[in-house]
Structure formats: structure tokens, C-alpha cells
Design a protein around this motif. Structure first.
Motif, PDB file in Angstrom:
ATOM      1  N   ASN A  79       0.835  -1.202   0.000  1.00  0.00           N
ATOM      2  CA  ASN A  79       0.000   0.000   0.000  1.00  0.00           C
ATOM      3  C   ASN A  79       0.870   1.252   0.000  1.00  0.00           C
ATOM      4  OD1 ASN A  79      -1.842   2.051   0.548  1.00  0.00           O
ATOM      5  ND2 ASN A  79      -3.035   0.808   1.972  1.00  0.00           N
ATOM      6  N   TYR A  82       2.581   1.872  -3.307  1.00  0.00           N
ATOM      7  CA  TYR A  82       1.660   2.461  -4.284  1.00  0.00           C
ATOM      8  C   TYR A  82       1.581   3.973  -4.096  1.00  0.00           C
ATOM      9  CZ  TYR A  82      -2.695   3.895  -6.445  1.00  0.00           C
ATOM     10  OH  TYR A  82      -3.633   4.562  -7.183  1.00  0.00           O
ATOM     11  N   PRO A  87       4.975   1.280  -8.154  1.00  0.00           N
ATOM     12  CA  PRO A  87       4.066   0.141  -8.353  1.00  0.00           C
ATOM     13  C   PRO A  87       4.781  -1.176  -8.652  1.00  0.00           C
ATOM     14  CG  PRO A  87       4.023   1.593 -10.257  1.00  0.00           C
ATOM     15  CD  PRO A  87       4.791   2.315  -9.195  1.00  0.00           C
ATOM     16  N   GLY A  90       5.701  -2.501  -5.446  1.00  0.00           N
ATOM     17  CA  GLY A  90       4.477  -2.875  -4.744  1.00  0.00           C
ATOM     18  C   GLY A  90       3.921  -4.198  -5.229  1.00  0.00           C
ATOM     19  N   LEU A 120      -2.158  -0.940  -8.492  1.00  0.00           N
ATOM     20  CA  LEU A 120      -0.726  -0.979  -8.796  1.00  0.00           C
ATOM     21  C   LEU A 120      -0.483  -1.151 -10.299  1.00  0.00           C
ATOM     22  CD1 LEU A 120       0.404  -3.198  -5.780  1.00  0.00           C
ATOM     23  CD2 LEU A 120       1.159  -0.850  -6.209  1.00  0.00           C
ATOM     24  N   ASN A 157       8.645   1.862 -12.869  1.00  0.00           N
ATOM     25  CA  ASN A 157       7.984   2.825 -11.998  1.00  0.00           C
ATOM     26  C   ASN A 157       7.924   4.176 -12.700  1.00  0.00           C
ATOM     27  OD1 ASN A 157       7.692   1.054  -9.749  1.00  0.00           O
ATOM     28  ND2 ASN A 157       9.812   1.429  -9.154  1.00  0.00           N
ATOM     29  N   ARG A 181       2.757   8.284 -14.548  1.00  0.00           N
ATOM     30  CA  ARG A 181       2.003   7.171 -13.966  1.00  0.00           C
ATOM     31  C   ARG A 181       1.017   6.607 -14.989  1.00  0.00           C
ATOM     32  NH1 ARG A 181      -0.972   5.936  -8.632  1.00  0.00           N
ATOM     33  NH2 ARG A 181       0.772   6.955  -7.608  1.00  0.00           N
ATOM     34  N   ALA A 273      -5.665   7.134  -4.688  1.00  0.00           N
ATOM     35  CA  ALA A 273      -5.629   6.066  -3.698  1.00  0.00           C
ATOM     36  C   ALA A 273      -6.841   6.142  -2.764  1.00  0.00           C
ATOM     37  CB  ALA A 273      -4.346   6.149  -2.890  1.00  0.00           C
TER      38      ALA A 273
END
Length: 283
Positions: A79, A82, A87, A90, A120, A157, A181, A273
Motif C-alpha cells: 500500500n 503504491y 508500483p 508494490g 498498482l 515505476n 504514472r 488512492a
């Protein structure tokens, strides 16, 4: 004269003192136990996460997991990764979470993991690299990428990354990537062959030949020199150079357009999130 009473009294006092010290010693031993320390670190991580201090929360959760490995701690590590735009890391942690027996036996825990996995995966940045020659070696952030195919899919990432492509018969190429992202882009890279060294004129030393005892000295012999017009001065050279420049600009624009992503931005602490209903589990 025998005096047993003071001796008996001393034993009674000592026993009383030992009895009062036992609970304190047991508490101290419990506080020094890995279980107690792990729970304390876990609670510190929860407190830090509630204040959006994710780097420190991640450290506390990982330190707790080193002492006592629990599914709740593993979930919170994934968590936190993230929230920190990591990610790929994660997902690796989530693989460990989903392999734990307490998760395999709980449908609620499995569903929680599936929700986090979707988040993720949506944050991973993907680069489809088309390399020429196909057997060139690819390095991302100085780490080799497996595979020898001309087209390779690299998951990373979000953020800044360095890309280096090498081949023994070609010039090395480097790129700096700034990935968003959830972005996805195709990046063609063709390595240039090594430039051959230009041949130089070779001057041969004077030769001598003897005829009937008389030495004949010849003039120095030079290698033939190409007197053709230099390639750079030819009009065709500049036409070809202009065509390459136009193609390069067009490719750069195409890469720039594909690099942008239409997904709404999601910061390291932000709305992506919290709106998905992620929660921090208890120890």
C-alpha cells in the motif's frame, strides 16, 4: 542458644521481594520480544500513514516485517509503495502477500489484495522498445534487461530513468526517460554502425635496383590518391541530410505525443488512492 526466628524472617523477606519483581521482569521480557517490537513498529507505521508520511511509514512497516512476518504488514508495505509511485516494487510485495496461508484461507484478504493489485497495475509505466539490431543489450538504470528480441516491453515505476543500448559492432545510444504514472509509449532506437577509419596515403621509401653493377635510384612511390570530389561537397549529401532531419523531427513529435497519458494525475498521497477505498489493516 538457638535463634531460628530471624533466619526464617530473612527468607520470608527475600521471597517477598522476588515475588514483587516477577511481574516487572516478565513485562520487560515481553517488551524485548520480537512480537512486541514488531507490533510497536506496525502501530508507528499506521500513525505515520494517517499523517501522509509515507516514506517513514514504509520504513516502519518493513522493520516490523523483519521481526515478525504477517500478512497485514505485507499488505501495508505494498500500500505504501503504491502511494510512493513505486508500483513495480508494490507488485513484488503483493505477490508475497497473496502467497501467505492466512491470505489463501481468507476470501476478504484475497479480495483486498485483488483491489490493490488493480491499482498498482494501473500505475505502471510501460515502454515498448524497438531496437536495431535486435540482439543489442539494453540497460535501464544500469541494470540489464533480459531478452534478445527486436521488440521488448519494459515495465517501470513512474519517474526519471536512464536507458542505454549497446552492441559490439555499433555505436552506443543513451536516452533519458521521464515516465508518467500509467503511461505507455513506443520508442524506436536504431544503433549506428561503427564509422570505419579513413585510409591514409602511404609513402614508400625509395627503391634501388642494380644493373650491371650500377645502382639505379628510383623516385618515391606514393599510394594512389582518390581525386574524386569529396562526398560532403556533393549536392546529394545535403539533400540526404535534410531528409534525415525531417524524419528525426517527425519521430520525436510522435514519441512526445504518445508519451503523454490522458489518465488524471495522481500524486504520492492523493485522490487516486483514497477514492478507491484503500485501508491500512491492523496488526
Amino acid at each position: 542458644m538457638v535463634r531460628p526466628l530471624p533466619f526464617v524472617a530473612a527468607i520470608a523477606v527475600a521471597a517477598s521481594v522476588s515475588a514483587t519483581q516477577l511481574p516487572t521482569s516478565a513485562v520487560a521480557q515481553e517488551q524485548r520480544s520480537p512480537q512486541y517490537q514488531a507490533r510497536d513498529l506496525f502501530n508507528d507505521g499506521i500513525s505515520l500513514a494517517k499523517r501522509e508520511r509515507w516514506p517513514e511509514a514504509l520504513w516502519a512497516f518493513r522493520r516490523s516485517a523483519e521481526l515478525v512476518r504477517r500478512a497485514s504488514t505485507s499488505y501495508n508495505i505494498a500500500n505504501a509503495l503504491y502511494r510512493l509511485d513505486r508500483p513495480i516494487d508494490g507488485l513484488e510485495e503483493l505477490d508475497q502477500y497473496e502467497s501467505m496461508s492466512e491470505v489463501l484461507s481468507s476470501q476478504v484478504a484475497r479480495e483486498r489484495g485483488e483491489t490493490l493489485r488493480r491499482l498498482l497495475e494501473s500505475a505502471v509505466a510501460t515502454v515498448i522498445l524497438a531496437v536495431t539490431p535486435g540482439d543489442a543489450a539494453v540497460f535501464v538504470d544500469r541494470k540489464p534487461i533480459e531478452g534478445t528480441d527486436p521488440v521488448r516491453t519494459i515495465r517501470m515505476n513512474p519517474g526519471l530513468h536512464s536507458l542505454r543500448i549497446t552492441h559490439p559492432e555499433h555505436e552506443t545510444a543513451t536516452r533519458q526517460l521521464d515516465l508518467e504514472r500509467g503511461s505507455r509509449q513506443t520508442l524506436p532506437i536504431a544503433l549506428q554502425p561503427h564509422t570505419p577509419v579513413a585510409a591514409r596515403a602511404i609513402k614508400v621509401a625509395p627503391s634501388s635496383v642494380a644493373v650491371d653493377g650500377t645502382e639505379l635510384v628510383g623516385a618515391p612511390v606514393e599510394a594512389p590518391v582518390d581525386d574524386r570530389k569529396r562526398f560532403v561537397k556533393r549536392p546529394g549529401f545535403w539533400l540526404m541530410l535534410g531528409a534525415i532531419a525531417v524524419v528525426g523531427v517527425g519521430t520525436g513529435l510522435a514519441i512526445g505525443l504518445t508519451q503523454r497519458n490522458e489518465t488524471p494525475p495522481c500524486g504520492t498521497t492523493g485522490t487516486c488512492a483514497t477514492t478507491q477505498g484503500l485501508t491500512l489493516t491492523s496488526f
